[in-house]
Write an enzyme that holds these catalytic residues in place. Sequence first.
Site, PDB file in Angstrom:
ATOM      1  N   GLN A  41       0.525  -1.063   0.414  1.00 12.17           N
ATOM      2  CA  GLN A  41       0.003   0.048   0.169  1.00 12.17           C
ATOM      3  C   GLN A  41       0.741   1.447  -0.101  1.00 12.17           C
ATOM      4  O   GLN A  41       0.110   2.632  -0.024  1.00 12.17           O
ATOM      5  CB  GLN A  41      -1.019  -0.007   1.426  1.00 12.17           C
ATOM      6  CG  GLN A  41      -2.162  -1.299   1.320  1.00 12.17           C
ATOM      7  CD  GLN A  41      -2.641  -1.002   0.119  1.00 12.17           C
ATOM      8  OE1 GLN A  41      -3.178   0.005  -0.545  1.00 12.17           O
ATOM      9  NE2 GLN A  41      -3.257  -2.268  -0.334  1.00 12.17           N
ATOM     10  N   LYS A  47      -1.458  -2.792  -8.172  1.00 10.22           N
ATOM     11  CA  LYS A  47      -2.060  -1.401  -7.034  1.00 10.22           C
ATOM     12  C   LYS A  47      -1.195  -0.284  -7.670  1.00 10.22           C
ATOM     13  O   LYS A  47      -1.102   0.780  -6.510  1.00 10.22           O
ATOM     14  CB  LYS A  47      -1.889  -1.896  -5.062  1.00 10.22           C
ATOM     15  CG  LYS A  47      -2.419  -3.078  -4.654  1.00 10.22           C
ATOM     16  CD  LYS A  47      -2.425  -4.114  -3.954  1.00 10.22           C
ATOM     17  CE  LYS A  47      -2.101  -4.877  -3.293  1.00 10.22           C
ATOM     18  NZ  LYS A  47      -4.163  -5.498  -3.002  1.00 10.22           N
TER      19      LYS A  47
HETATM   20  C1  PLP Z   1      -0.680  -4.823   2.889  1.00  9.82           C
HETATM   21  C2  PLP Z   1      -0.995  -5.500   1.875  1.00  9.82           C
HETATM   22  N1  PLP Z   1       0.019  -5.991   2.228  1.00  9.82           N
HETATM   23  C3  PLP Z   1      -0.240  -6.718   0.939  1.00  9.82           C
HETATM   24  C4  PLP Z   1      -1.451  -7.719   0.176  1.00  9.82           C
HETATM   25  C5  PLP Z   1      -1.615  -8.325  -0.573  1.00  9.82           C
HETATM   26  O1  PLP Z   1      -1.063  -8.095  -2.265  1.00  9.82           O
HETATM   27  P1  PLP Z   1      -1.304  -8.896  -3.451  1.00  9.82           P
HETATM   28  O2  PLP Z   1      -2.643  -9.741  -3.473  1.00  9.82           O
HETATM   29  O3  PLP Z   1      -0.844  -8.361  -4.739  1.00  9.82           O
HETATM   30  O4  PLP Z   1       0.069  -9.954  -3.230  1.00  9.82           O
HETATM   31  C6  PLP Z   1      -2.576  -6.592  -0.110  1.00  9.82           C
HETATM   32  C7  PLP Z   1      -3.145  -6.589  -1.029  1.00  9.82           C
HETATM   33  O5  PLP Z   1      -4.437  -6.730  -0.522  1.00  9.82           O
HETATM   34  C8  PLP Z   1      -1.641  -5.144   1.522  1.00  9.82           C
HETATM   35  O6  PLP Z   1      -3.009  -4.414   0.938  1.00  9.82           O
END
Ligand code: PLP
Lengths: 118, 429
Positions: free
Chosen positions: B221, B244
């Site tokens: 984030q 993201k």
């Molecule tokens: C703080 C945080 N860490 C990790 C993730 C995991 O990301 P990803 O689903 O792209 O692996 C997210 C996604 O929602 C997140 O908001």
Amino acid sequence: MFNIYTEIILDHYQHPRNFGEIKNPTKKVEVANPLCGDKIKMMIVFDKEKVTEVKFTGVGCAISTASASMLTEYIKGKTKEQLKKIDKNFIIKMLGVSLGVNRIKCALLSLEALKKLL
Amino acid sequence: MINVLKIKKDFPIFENNPSLVYLDSTATSLKPRPVIEKLVEYYSKYSANIFRGVYSLSEKATKEYEKTREKIAKFINGKKEEIIFTRNTTEGLNLLAYSLGRKIIEKNDEIVTTIMEHHSNFVPWQILAQESGAVFKVININQSGDLDLYCKNIKIKKSKCKMTMQNSKLINLNNIITKKTKILTLTYISNVLGTVNPIKEIVMVAKKINPKVIVIVDAAQAAPHKKIDVLDLGVDFLAFSSHKMLGPTGVGVLWGKYDLLCEMFPFNFGGEMIAEVFLDKTFFKDPPYKFEAGTPAIAEVIALSEAVSYLEKIGLEKIEAYEKELVQLAYQRLKEEFGKNIKILGEGNIKERSGILAFNFYNLHPHDVAQILSEKNICLRSGHHCAQPLHQFLGVSSSCRASFYFYNDKDDVEKLVEGLKEVKIKFKL
Ligand SMILES: Cc1ncc(COP(=O)(O)O)c(C=O)c1O
């Protein structure tokens, strides 16, 4: 998107039937929806093959609460054989609305509980 | 200044959904045209595998792929050989739990994390601790939604220079980090509370207590919203996701200090990651390649470079400041309209928050709120946002979450307010 919050669903959500606990149930189960962390506890009393009492508790959205409320109303007095026939389509018809792929899981939580009670 | 109307024109999704109010960039961001075009460019002009061919198409693809690596390295102030492409943040963190964690963690060692973690930075470490007999320590949060590690009873003098609340508070990790702590892993920004953790200060204090502690940061984030400098932060590893931060899905980045990467064992074995293979043994390539087995998401990595360019063109400082303003406006408007009936999770330091507002509305279930909003084309997340321990800690099973990016504006805030009014009417509240 059309309205899934019909009068009848809102009514069952705001005044759920058969909400509460049974002291000495024949069987008691708890099911959860991993999508939102919702939980439903359902308990049932059988007199031989027939359901004489059923109740549920837990936190849920309008759809899962209404579904549990309407389902418990329906199954009172039914036999195990009759209950085994209840499936996804029955629940959808009972609710009378069409739900998206994610929300259908909310509606089917009470069915999952019922299946485990049989 | 950020010109949202102009920016929206760069995102084709708004052309196809003119009334879209997208408030779920925390889950995944929308994609600007240059990113989409770059994907098409790869597939239509040089869609060859990388590293394998000596012909020019493959060389072009390889060059573009490595260009992104350099770009990302500059973006976070690391070196290009320290940039590993993964599938997403989750895979980067799991890679660490396997390749690093399973190598260094022994019985009675400590792994420290926080209650505000996304499951992807919680479960891998919890499981590792269970497997190895290590102690799994979780830092709680306080009332205002900040990590509970600030000294109490210390009066802070107001200094002339502008300091953030967090910088001016002293951090105390005495009961948390010990000589037995091998790994401290935490998120930069909470995906539920929007809390921005003071990583640099935490690293300094933690390493003072135990210089050997390895600090891992989940920047999923942070990377989309904030300038990151891994050297300045003083961390050892940092992971984030392309999708993201305007980039394609299927690509993540794991950055690690080169010496540490050298000591780590590979996570996956196979093509591209080997130096030489014999009947009885195999030699691996140096980092980052020994961690990139198999054909990667070539097009997506290449297009990620365009996402970074786009972010840099606008400027991350500007993006951060704009979002802060917008989230405060949203907070104000929601409170004005609904007062106590909207409960914001961790609302203490709203001025210090990233553009994320998680809330509960009356006693309604978040699914029902999100559903009615979706009828007005307002996209809002409902559920536990992959942070169940945090929700349990806060005593709620789920919440709604509105998140803001630089393509959102005041109109989106007003539409959210209007949408919630409608929810009220529908449920006769
Ligand atoms: C703080 C945080 N860490 C990790 C993730 C995991 O990301 P990803 O689903 O792209 O692996 C997210 C996604 O929602 C997140 O908001």
